[in-house]
Structures are given as structure tokens and as C-alpha cells.
Motif scaffolding. Structure first.
Motif, mmCIF file in Angstrom:
data_model
loop_
_atom_site.group_PDB
_atom_site.id
_atom_site.type_symbol
_atom_site.label_atom_id
_atom_site.label_comp_id
_atom_site.label_asym_id
_atom_site.label_seq_id
_atom_site.Cartn_x
_atom_site.Cartn_y
_atom_site.Cartn_z
ATOM 1 N N GLY A 1 0.655 -1.275 -0.110
ATOM 2 C CA GLY A 1 -0.167 0.013 0.007
ATOM 3 C C GLY A 1 0.808 1.353 -0.198
ATOM 4 O O GLY A 1 0.252 2.429 -0.431
ATOM 5 N N HIS A 2 1.807 1.202 0.352
ATOM 6 C CA HIS A 2 2.968 2.500 0.411
ATOM 7 C C HIS A 2 4.481 2.021 -0.192
ATOM 8 O O HIS A 2 5.388 2.080 0.493
ATOM 9 C CB HIS A 2 3.104 2.868 2.034
ATOM 10 N N ALA A 3 4.355 1.946 -1.398
ATOM 11 C CA ALA A 3 5.759 1.599 -2.036
ATOM 12 C C ALA A 3 6.617 2.592 -1.952
ATOM 13 O O ALA A 3 7.954 2.219 -1.434
ATOM 14 C CB ALA A 3 5.267 1.199 -3.416
ATOM 15 N N ASP A 4 6.295 4.029 -2.145
ATOM 16 C CA ASP A 4 7.276 4.834 -1.954
ATOM 17 C C ASP A 4 7.856 4.981 -0.627
ATOM 18 O O ASP A 4 8.835 5.237 -0.420
ATOM 19 C CB ASP A 4 6.702 6.278 -2.537
ATOM 20 N N ALA A 5 6.808 5.154 0.223
ATOM 21 C CA ALA A 5 7.464 5.038 1.696
ATOM 22 C C ALA A 5 8.232 3.869 1.924
ATOM 23 O O ALA A 5 9.353 4.127 2.940
ATOM 24 C CB ALA A 5 6.230 5.105 2.753
ATOM 25 N N SER A 6 7.934 2.649 1.666
ATOM 26 C CA SER A 6 8.731 1.417 1.776
ATOM 27 C C SER A 6 10.233 1.538 1.344
ATOM 28 O O SER A 6 11.181 1.384 2.088
ATOM 29 C CB SER A 6 8.182 0.374 1.285
ATOM 30 N N ARG A 7 10.300 2.262 0.151
ATOM 31 C CA ARG A 7 11.678 2.398 -0.598
ATOM 32 C C ARG A 7 12.407 3.479 0.258
ATOM 33 O O ARG A 7 13.650 3.262 0.602
ATOM 34 C CB ARG A 7 11.571 2.970 -2.064
ATOM 35 N N MET A 8 11.668 4.424 0.875
ATOM 36 C CA MET A 8 12.269 5.524 1.323
ATOM 37 C C MET A 8 12.996 5.190 2.860
ATOM 38 O O MET A 8 14.254 5.354 3.340
ATOM 39 C CB MET A 8 11.427 6.790 1.566
ATOM 40 N N LEU A 9 12.124 4.035 3.426
ATOM 41 C CA LEU A 9 12.384 3.581 4.648
ATOM 42 C C LEU A 9 13.797 2.601 4.404
ATOM 43 O O LEU A 9 14.619 2.378 5.253
ATOM 44 C CB LEU A 9 11.399 2.908 5.432
ATOM 45 N N ALA A 10 13.772 1.748 3.167
ATOM 46 C CA ALA A 10 14.682 0.991 2.982
ATOM 47 C C ALA A 10 16.067 1.893 2.839
ATOM 48 O O ALA A 10 17.116 1.371 3.285
ATOM 49 C CB ALA A 10 14.493 0.097 1.688
ATOM 50 N N ARG A 11 15.812 2.882 2.118
ATOM 51 C CA ARG A 11 17.255 3.731 2.012
ATOM 52 C C ARG A 11 17.744 4.304 3.314
ATOM 53 O O ARG A 11 18.907 4.234 3.560
ATOM 54 C CB ARG A 11 16.816 4.973 1.131
ATOM 55 N N LEU A 12 16.751 4.686 4.375
ATOM 56 C CA LEU A 12 16.978 5.156 5.734
ATOM 57 C C LEU A 12 17.767 3.949 6.385
ATOM 58 O O LEU A 12 18.773 4.238 7.111
ATOM 59 C CB LEU A 12 15.764 5.515 6.328
ATOM 60 N N LEU A 13 17.343 2.569 6.319
ATOM 61 C CA LEU A 13 17.852 1.514 7.136
ATOM 62 C C LEU A 13 19.104 1.130 6.538
ATOM 63 O O LEU A 13 20.141 1.109 7.293
ATOM 64 C CB LEU A 13 16.832 0.232 6.931
#
Length: 695
Positions: free
Chosen positions: A504-516
Motif C-alpha cells: 500500500g505504500h511503495a514509495d514510503a517503503s523504498r524511502m525507509l529501506a534507504r534509511l535503514l
């Protein structure tokens, strides 16, 4: 199935039949394979990175020239017929009696017609026959043929390069000779009894062995170690979770060598002879250089690579040797929740743990750098350093005023220059007077820059808005009311899984993956104690990499850490980063089905090698003599081909180890081409590997 785990016996389409009494519940799980003692005594040897060392038998570096069996048989028959012909000619006197001269010279005339003469004659015949058998046997290569036939029928026993320790001997690992040598005979006896009684498993052995290594480094811990072993036996020095094993294992592991079995190297000409047919494994020595795996969906990247590697690191975490963080979409098959100490389900209201948006950082500049990398690191045309400065101009004053970093809604209001939020922060800073004058200057600078040309503030605000959604309400809390997980915990043997809301939140997931990834690079390098191997595994690293994180991945090998990145295609990485990414990782893996465009990148990374080529030229033979022409005409009539001669040219040429076309079309399903590099610099050429399935 009933709640007590028993199955009810009921035939189909019949009335209810009473369930028979269930057998008593076993006290332990069924065991398979060798016992702990047998497993420990198996020799382990390695002749290169990625070799499964358990019972490994090194092979020759080059393939010996093997004559085809058919050629050996024909040569042996010809030699046998020639030997029989020569013996017949000798025996029947067609070649004269010269071969009997030694018999006549060394036997007296008085023996003629006597028994000694008969014995001497047959003895000489035997010598002559033996000489013929030896000569024609060597000529026909009879010993080689006989040995090949016997080897094909016999079962080859497993020979090891190193002798196995004898049970009960001084070097028997089950007897813990290192503890006995240090005077801890009582502790060694207790552990030996635990292993012999079946109360110790491989995780227990690896964990206690790791604890003993720490005692050797710091002898002041010896008394506590001995007391723990005496009181708890195999449960000594247990992991903080209390777990002594994983609830389920989907791959084969060797904790003594810290390896996980990945598959088998194909026995084909594409692989070096020394590695053909050997088992291939991964361990921290090669994972410390990081691994990039590329393959389309459905090729088994999760089940055949990510899951086994994460499981191996989780077992090593239970043994006090590693810390692992697995990141994947919600529902990814990365193991049950019971296999982890911390499970962060971002966007799930039932999640017990939260994620620390600032990675445990206390310095505003450091926190701003990490956030800027995650928020706008993938946006073309935005300077990440300028974005980090803009964030620091807000994080610093906020922390000085409230003693914490802002939550997501508060950070969004500050980036959007909401007057109420700015005025409240300014009043809080002004209340402390000169002590916070520098922070007021930072806030004023942010106010002046807002809306100017090239200001990263609006882009940052748009990215923060992705996290300021109802689905994430209650997450990324900074007030201390939740249970945030921070990657600063990598100094402890911890097992973590982060589920991202990919659907449901692909862009947010990618941003969190970059953060991790950015937080992991920073936390792994900042560890004071690097004795634990820190590892981060991404089940899908698409749109996760930035220029700074790629440079950070390259520096991980010196920090005793590594990452596993899987991609469906290299097109999910910005074009400018594809070559640097392949250069930053030491292990590269191409699954079956990659495109020729991706294969070209791998082919360039793997380079070329010198190979020997044989060019055969066929030339038609024209005969001048009538008889020869007649023979050639008869051969052409029989075979349908003209009589030719072959000219063979042998050359050394430089060719790609694996071409883009081979990677795209010659890798069978369930296989992958994998190259490895160890932390010490050892390399394994690209190998075609048949991947092992998971249970």
C-alpha cells in the motif's frame, strides 16, 4: 488438527469415529543425521572461498587427460591379439629357435629327457610368456583399463585430506581439550557428559566455544564462565532471549565453520576442474565483502539465497557471533516471528516494536545526514548535503528546545514553515536566553532560505508527507512512549526483521529501506566492539541505493560487516551507480533469466581469461594414382564424404568468463552464476551453481 497437536482419524463421508488415545508427547524433537560427536569429528578443509568445508576432499587443480574407455578397450584387444600371434609364431618355430638359446646355454646336456629338464623348460616358457604379457600389457595399457573397470564397480570411500580425531582421544573436540588444558577439568567433564547424553546441540557448542574465546581474551571472566558451565551445563552463556535453537531450519548449516550450504557447483566444462561437483557455501568471510544478487521474480532469490543466509546469521547470533537485520516486504518468507528477537511491522497497529527514525543518533548533524540520504538521495538535481544542512537547521533547534528530535508530523510542519510551529519553537528557544542564541540563528537561516531557488525544503516536506499518513500513526515516535528499535543495537547478538508496507505504500517503503541502509552503514562503522559480524539483508533492494550508500557498502568490509542486496534487474539502480555498485561488492550472483543488458554488466565485472582454442581445417585429398583414386572413390561411396586431411591449430585467446548471451540463455532454471571474494582478498572465479531448495 486438534489443539494438542494430534490428528483425528476419521474416514471420509462417514459418521464420527472416536479418536484413539494419543501417544505421549515426546520430550525432545526427533533427530536425524550424525550425532554431535560425529559431527564435530568430521575433518574440515578448504582450498578456496565458498567451499563447504564439512568433509571436503580437495581435487587436483587441473583435469588429467583421460583416454576414452572405448579407445582403451580397442588398444588392449589389439595388443592381446599381437601378443598371441607372436607367441604362436615362437611356439610353432616360424621365427626359429633363437628364443630357446638361453635354455640350452644354462642347462647341462646330462639333463636331456630327465625331470629337471622338463621343469627348466616350462620355467623358461613361463618367463617368456611373462615378458610378452608385460611388454604387450604396457603397450595396450592393460593396467589402466583394469583399474578403470574396478573403480567403476567399487564404492569409493570418503577420504579426507586431514585425519579425523579419534573418539576419546586427547584431541577429541567432544572432550573440550582447550578447557582441560586451562585447568577446567570439571567444566570439561560436565560439557562432555551433556554432549554424550544428547542434551547439547550445535548451537550450544558454538556458543560455549565463543564464550571460551572471550575468556581467553579477558581471563577475568574465567570464574564466571566456569560457574555458568557447572550450574547450567549446555545451557551456559545462553543468548539473552533464552533460545538455544531456531524453531525451524530451512537449510543445512555448519556452525563450526559458520557456513550455510547454498548448492552444488555443476560438474561441467564451464567451471574450473578443482571446483566441479563440490558443495558451495557462504560464511562471514565472503559475506563481509557484501553480495549483490540479480534475477527476475520467481527464480528463488528469497527461498534459495536470502532465507538460508539470514537463517545462518540468526543461528550465529544465538551463538554470540553475529547480529543480523533482515528487511523485506510484509509477507516475505524470511522465517517465523519466533526466529527473531525483534520484529518491526511498520504500518501494522499490532506491531510490538517501532523504528527509530533517527537511528539512535544524538547529534543533529548526523541525524540530518541520514535523513537527507533517505528522503532525497534518489531525487535527481537535489544536493544531499544541502538537504542535510536544511534538516540540521531544524533538528538542532528542536532538540535544544525539547530535548528530543521532532516526530514526523512536527518535522513536516517545520519543513512547511507552519507559523504556529515556528513561533512555538522560537518562544521555547528565546526563553533560555543566550544559551540558545546559536540555535535561533540556525532557525533564522532556515527561514531566509525557505522558498529560495534550489531550496530542498519543499522536496523534503513532500517526502516526509509520505510518512505522515494514518497508516503510520503511532510509528516513529520520539517521545519515549513506544519501543523503538535502533540500529545502534548492532553491538549485541540480535536478530531483527523489519517488514515494510510495500503493497500500500511503495514509495514510503523504498524511502525507509534507504534509511535503514544509511543507518546500517553508519552504525556498523561506529561500533566500538567489532567482534560481532553485523549483517543487513534486503529481500528487495530496488530503488534503495544512492551514491553515498554505495560508498558506504564498500567500507563495510573493514568494519566486520556486510550487506546482501537482491534486485530483479540492474535497471532498478540509477544508471550512474550500476558500475560502482558492481565494483563495491565482492560477491556477485546472476540468477537464471537475467537479461542480456544485465548480463553485459556482469560480464564486464568478471572480466576475461586466457583459454586454449583448437581450430580444425579440413582439406580434400586429391589422388594422382589410379589405385588410390579407386580407394578414395570407394570410401566416398561408403561414407558419403570425401577423403580429407585435418590441420589442427592451437592458440591462446582471451575470452569473457561468461558472456552476456551465456548468462541470459545458458543458465538453466534453478541455477545461478556466482563469484566470490573473501575479506582477505581470495577470489573464486564465476561458478555455475545448482542451488539447493529449502525445506
Amino acid at each position: 488438527m486438534d489443539t494438542d497437536g494430534t490428528h483425528e482419524t476419521r474416514p471420509a463421508r462417514t459418521g464420527h469415529i472416536p479418536r484413539p488415545a494419543a501417544p505421549p508427547k515426546p520430550s525432545h524433537a526427533p533427530t536425524a543425521g550424525p550425532t554431535l560427536g560425529d559431527w564435530l569429528r568430521v575433518p574440515r578443509s578448504s582450498d578456496g572461498p565458498g567451499v563447504w568445508t564439512y568433509g571436503h576432499v580437495p581435487r587436483a587443480a587441473e583435469e588429467p587427460e583421460v583416454t576414452p574407455t572405448r579407445q582403451l578397450v580397442s588398444g588392449a584387444l589389439i595388443a592381446l591379439l599381437a601378443g598371441l600371434l607372436l607367441w604362436s609364431l615362437l611356439w610353432n618355430g616360424y621365427l626359429g629357435g633363437f628364443w630357446l638359446w638361453p635354455l640350452y646355454m644354462f642347462t647341462p646336456d646330462s639333463w636331456a629327457g630327465t625331470f629337471p629338464s622338463v621343469v627348466a623348460s616350462y620355467l623358461w616358457y613361463g618367463i617368456v610368456v611373462g615378458a610378452l604379457v608385460f611388454g604387450f600389457g604396457r603397450l595396450g595399457r592393460w593396467p589402466e583399463l583394469l583399474g578403470r573397470l574396478l573403480r567403476s564397480r567399487a564404492v569409493r570411500p570418503l577420504h579426507s585430506a586431514e585425519p579425523a580425531p579419534q573418539a576419546g582421544g586427547e584431541d577429541d573436540p567432544v572432550r573440550w581439550p582447550q578447557l582441560r588444558g586451562a585447568g577446567l577439568s570439571e567444566a570439561a567433564d560436565r560439557l562432555e557428559g551433556e554432549a554424550g547424553g544428547g542434551r547439547m546441540n550445535d548451537v550450544d557448542y558454538a556458543r560455549i566455544h565463543r564464550a571460551w574465546d572471550s575468556v581467553r581474551v579477558d581471563p577475568s571472566r574465567m570464574r564466571a564462565f566456569a560457574d555458568s558451565v557447572r550450574d547450567k551445563g549446555a545451557g551456559a552463556c545462553v543468548h539473552p532471549s533464552g533460545d538455544r535453537d531456531l524453531p525451524v531450519r530451512a537449510a543445512r548449516h555448519d556452525l563450526l565453520a559458520r557456513q550455510v550450504l547454498l548448492g552444488t557447483v555443476e560438474d561441467g566444462v564451464r567451471n574450473p576442474y578443482a571446483r566441479r561437483g563440490t558443495s558451495l557455501a557462504l560464511d562471514p568471510d565472503v559475506l563481509g565483502t557484501s553480495l549483490l544478487a540479480v534475477g527476475p521474480s520467481g527464480t528463488g532469490k528469497t527461498q534459495r539465497l536470502v532465507r538460508p543466509v539470514v537463517e545462518s546469521l540468526a543461528l550465529q547470533a544465538l551463538a554470540g557471533q553475529a547480529a543480523v537485520v533482515a528487511v523485506g516486504a510484509a509477507g516475505a518468507q524470511l522465517g517465523p516471528d519466533a526466529a527473531y528477537d525483534v520484529v518491526v511491522r511498520i504500518g501494522d497497529p499490532g506491531s510490538v516494536y517501532d523504528l527509530d527514525l533517527y537511528g539512535g543518533a544524538t547529534d543533529p548533524d548526523e541525524a540530518a545526514t541520514l535523513l537527507a540520504e533517505a528522503f532525497v538521495g534518489d531525487v535527481p538535481g537535489i544536493d544531499v548535503r544541502r538537504a542535510a544542512t536544511a534538516l540540521a537547521q531544524l533538528l538542532g533547534p528542536f532538540r535544544a528546545a525539547y530535548g528530543r528530535f521532532p516526530a514526523v508530523p512536527e518535522l513536516r510542519e517545520l519543513l512547511d514553515q507552519v507559523p504556529a510551529a515556528f513561533d512555538a519553537l522560537r518562544r521555547e528557544l528565546a526563553a533560555d536566553g543566550a544559551a540558545r542564541h546559536a540555535m535561533l540563528r540556525e532557525l533564522d537561516a532556515r527561514t531566509r532560505q525557505h522558498g529560495a531557488h534550489g531550496d530542498p525544503g519543499p522536496a523534503l516536506a513532500d517526502r516526509v508527507a509520505l510518512l505522515d499518513r494514518p497508516a503510520f500513526a503511532g510509528f516513529f515516535d520520539t517521545t519515549g512512549q513506544g519501543r523503538p528499535f535502533s540500529l545502534r543495537a548492532l553491538e549485541h547478538p540480535i536478530r531483527v526483521r523489519v517488514d515494510l508496507p510495500e503493497r500500500g505504500h511503495a514509495d514510503a517503503s523504498r524511502m525507509l529501506a534507504r534509511l535503514l541502509l544509511a543507518q546500517f552503514n553508519a552504525a556498523a562503522a561506529a561500533r566500538a566492539d567489532r567482534s560481532l559480524f553485523a549483517f543487513l539483508a534486503f529481500d528487495d533492494a530496488s530503488h534503495t541505493l544512492t551514491a553515498e550508500t554505495v560508498r558506504g557498502v564498500q567500507r563495510l568490509r573493514s568494519a566486520h560487516a556486510g550487506v546482501l542486496l537482491t534486485l530483479r534487474t540492474l535497471d532498478d539502480v540509477p544508471e550512474a551507480l550500476r558500475t560502482p555498485l558492481l565494483g563495491a561488492v565482492g560477491c556477485r550472483m546472476a540468477f537464471a533469466g537475467v537479461t542480456t543488458w544485465d548480463g553485459k554488466r556482469f560480464a564486464e565485472a568478471w572480466g576475461t581469461e586466457w583459454v586454449e582454442t583448437r581450430d580444425v581445417t579440413h582439406r580434400t585429398v586429391f589422388a594422382d594414382q589410379p589405385l588410390t583414386r579407386a580407394i578414395h572413390a570407394f570410401r566416398k561411396l561408403v561414407t558419403g564424404k570425401a577423403v580429407t586431411t585435418d590441420a589442427v591449430t592451437v592458440r591462446q585467446v582471451e575470452r569473457e568468463r561468461w558472456s552476456a548471451s551465456d548468462l541470459a540463455h545458458a543458465v538453466p532454471p534453478g541455477h545461478a552464476v556466482l563469484s566470490l571474494t573473501s575479506v582477505s582478498g581470495e577470489r573464486a572465479a564465476p561458478l555455475l551453481v545448482r542451488l539447493a531448495g529449502t525445506a
